[in-house]
Design a protein around this motif. Structure first.
Motif, PDB file in Angstrom:
ATOM      1  N   MET A   1     -11.427  -6.122 -14.229  1.00 36.13           N
ATOM      2  CA  MET A   1     -11.521  -4.818 -13.623  1.00 36.13           C
ATOM      3  C   MET A   1     -10.101  -4.383 -13.226  1.00 36.13           C
ATOM      4  SD  MET A   1     -13.758  -3.558 -10.361  1.00 36.13           S
ATOM      5  CE  MET A   1     -15.265  -4.148 -11.043  1.00 36.13           C
ATOM      6  N   ALA A   2      -9.599  -3.306 -13.795  1.00 36.47           N
ATOM      7  CA  ALA A   2      -8.223  -2.871 -13.572  1.00 36.47           C
ATOM      8  C   ALA A   2      -8.060  -2.073 -12.283  1.00 36.47           C
ATOM      9  CB  ALA A   2      -7.751  -2.042 -14.755  1.00 36.47           C
ATOM     10  N   THR A   3      -8.910  -1.119 -12.034  1.00 35.98           N
ATOM     11  CA  THR A   3      -8.804  -0.294 -10.827  1.00 35.98           C
ATOM     12  C   THR A   3     -10.108  -0.350 -10.050  1.00 35.98           C
ATOM     13  OG1 THR A   3      -9.564   1.682 -11.973  1.00 35.98           O
ATOM     14  CG2 THR A   3      -7.174   1.308 -11.898  1.00 35.98           C
ATOM     15  N   ASN A   4     -10.036   0.063  -8.831  1.00 33.47           N
ATOM     16  CA  ASN A   4     -11.202   0.053  -7.969  1.00 33.47           C
ATOM     17  C   ASN A   4     -12.193   1.114  -8.430  1.00 33.47           C
ATOM     18  OD1 ASN A   4     -13.044   0.212  -5.834  1.00 33.47           O
ATOM     19  ND2 ASN A   4     -11.484  -0.391  -4.351  1.00 33.47           N
ATOM     20  N   ASN A   9      -9.161   8.848  -8.269  1.00 35.84           N
ATOM     21  CA  ASN A   9      -7.988   9.578  -7.794  1.00 35.84           C
ATOM     22  C   ASN A   9      -7.793  10.937  -8.452  1.00 35.84           C
ATOM     23  OD1 ASN A   9      -7.354   7.498  -6.087  1.00 35.84           O
ATOM     24  ND2 ASN A   9      -6.015   6.491  -7.541  1.00 35.84           N
ATOM     25  N   PHE A  10      -8.428  11.183  -9.560  1.00 36.51           N
ATOM     26  CA  PHE A  10      -8.142  12.403 -10.302  1.00 36.51           C
ATOM     27  C   PHE A  10      -9.125  13.537 -10.037  1.00 36.51           C
ATOM     28  CE2 PHE A  10      -6.176   8.920 -12.569  1.00 36.51           C
ATOM     29  CZ  PHE A  10      -4.863   9.360 -12.549  1.00 36.51           C
ATOM     30  N   THR A  11     -10.221  13.250  -9.376  1.00 41.10           N
ATOM     31  CA  THR A  11     -11.159  14.321  -9.035  1.00 41.10           C
ATOM     32  C   THR A  11     -11.434  14.355  -7.539  1.00 41.10           C
ATOM     33  OG1 THR A  11     -13.055  12.886  -9.455  1.00 41.10           O
ATOM     34  CG2 THR A  11     -12.284  14.255 -11.287  1.00 41.10           C
ATOM     35  N   ASN A  12     -10.608  13.696  -6.769  1.00 39.08           N
ATOM     36  CA  ASN A  12     -10.819  13.598  -5.335  1.00 39.08           C
ATOM     37  C   ASN A  12     -10.056  14.724  -4.637  1.00 39.08           C
ATOM     38  OD1 ASN A  12     -11.740  12.632  -2.969  1.00 39.08           O
ATOM     39  ND2 ASN A  12     -11.030  10.539  -3.286  1.00 39.08           N
ATOM     40  N   THR A  13     -10.612  15.898  -4.604  1.00 41.48           N
ATOM     41  CA  THR A  13      -9.958  17.097  -4.091  1.00 41.48           C
ATOM     42  C   THR A  13      -9.555  17.018  -2.617  1.00 41.48           C
ATOM     43  OG1 THR A  13     -11.222  18.347  -5.714  1.00 41.48           O
ATOM     44  CG2 THR A  13     -10.140  19.604  -3.994  1.00 41.48           C
ATOM     45  N   PRO A  14     -10.359  16.470  -1.705  1.00 40.19           N
ATOM     46  CA  PRO A  14      -9.919  16.423  -0.297  1.00 40.19           C
ATOM     47  C   PRO A  14      -8.613  15.641  -0.103  1.00 40.19           C
ATOM     48  CG  PRO A  14     -12.267  16.032  -0.426  1.00 40.19           C
ATOM     49  CD  PRO A  14     -11.758  16.027  -1.831  1.00 40.19           C
ATOM     50  N   GLU A  15      -8.457  14.519  -0.806  1.00 39.64           N
ATOM     51  CA  GLU A  15      -7.231  13.744  -0.676  1.00 39.64           C
ATOM     52  C   GLU A  15      -6.045  14.469  -1.315  1.00 39.64           C
ATOM     53  OE1 GLU A  15     -10.138  12.365  -1.157  1.00 39.64           O
ATOM     54  OE2 GLU A  15     -10.282  10.949   0.503  1.00 39.64           O
ATOM     55  N   GLN A  16      -6.277  15.154  -2.418  1.00 35.48           N
ATOM     56  CA  GLN A  16      -5.213  15.946  -3.053  1.00 35.48           C
ATOM     57  C   GLN A  16      -4.741  17.041  -2.100  1.00 35.48           C
ATOM     58  OE1 GLN A  16      -6.952  17.381  -6.676  1.00 35.48           O
ATOM     59  NE2 GLN A  16      -6.760  15.410  -7.720  1.00 35.48           N
TER      60      GLN A  16
END
Length: 176
Positions: A1-4, A9-16
């Protein structure tokens, strides 16, 4: 498993949005107020891809961060056959969201363009954008681009029409 698998990270608008707001806040704290003047192309020469009849008729106030705080970069003073040329470069960083808010949609312009000028009141000089880095992979945090890096040189006036409504810029043509 490479990433969690629990984080996307690419569709997480609140964090962006959070990262973007933090970048805007840090530029407002550590940055400088600049005047951005977009260029209006009058008669483009398609052979040389240039325009000697450019106009600067609009001006917008926006905050930017000076990325190279150690001093000017670039080639420095350059002695050519005809005169001494000063090729100092400076890099400004502007938040993507603030650029869109401050400049808006100037004739379809959605990002800073090469040839636009910046007035830096602290040095009382005008700089021209030589390259607007709009796809730096380093800044794709959380899958979005939060800022632009603008590589600029000191502007050499060459007959352009200046009517921005700001005396320090409009009188530049009389000084040079």
């Amino acid at each position: 498993m490479a990433t969690n698998p629990y984080f996307d990270n690419f569709t997480n608008t609140p964090e962006q949005t959070l990262i973007e707001d933090l970048i805007i806040e840090s530029i407002k704290i550590y940055g400088h107020d600049m005047v951005y003047c977009p260029r209006t192309v009058v008669a483009r020469d398609t052979a040389f891809n240039s325009d000697s009849l450019s106009k600067y008729e609009e001006s917008y106030s926006i905050e930017m961060y000076i990325k190279n705080v150690e001093g000017f970069e670039g080639e420095g003073d350059f002695l050519s056959r005809f005169n001494i040329q000063i090729r100092d470069e400076i890099t400004f960083t502007v938040a993507n969201k603030r650029f869109t808010e401050a400049i808006g949609d100037f004739k379809g312009q959605i990002r800073p363009q090469e040839g636009d000028i910046l007035s830096f009141p602290l040095t009382e000089k005008i700089y021209v954008i030589k390259f607007a880095e709009h796809e730096a992979p380093v800044f794709y945090q959380m899958g979005a681009l939060q800022c632009y890096d603008l590589r600029c040189e000191q502007w050499e006036y060459s007959g352009e029409e200046l009517d921005t409504g700001i005396a320090a810029i409009d009188n530049y043509q009389e000084l040079y």
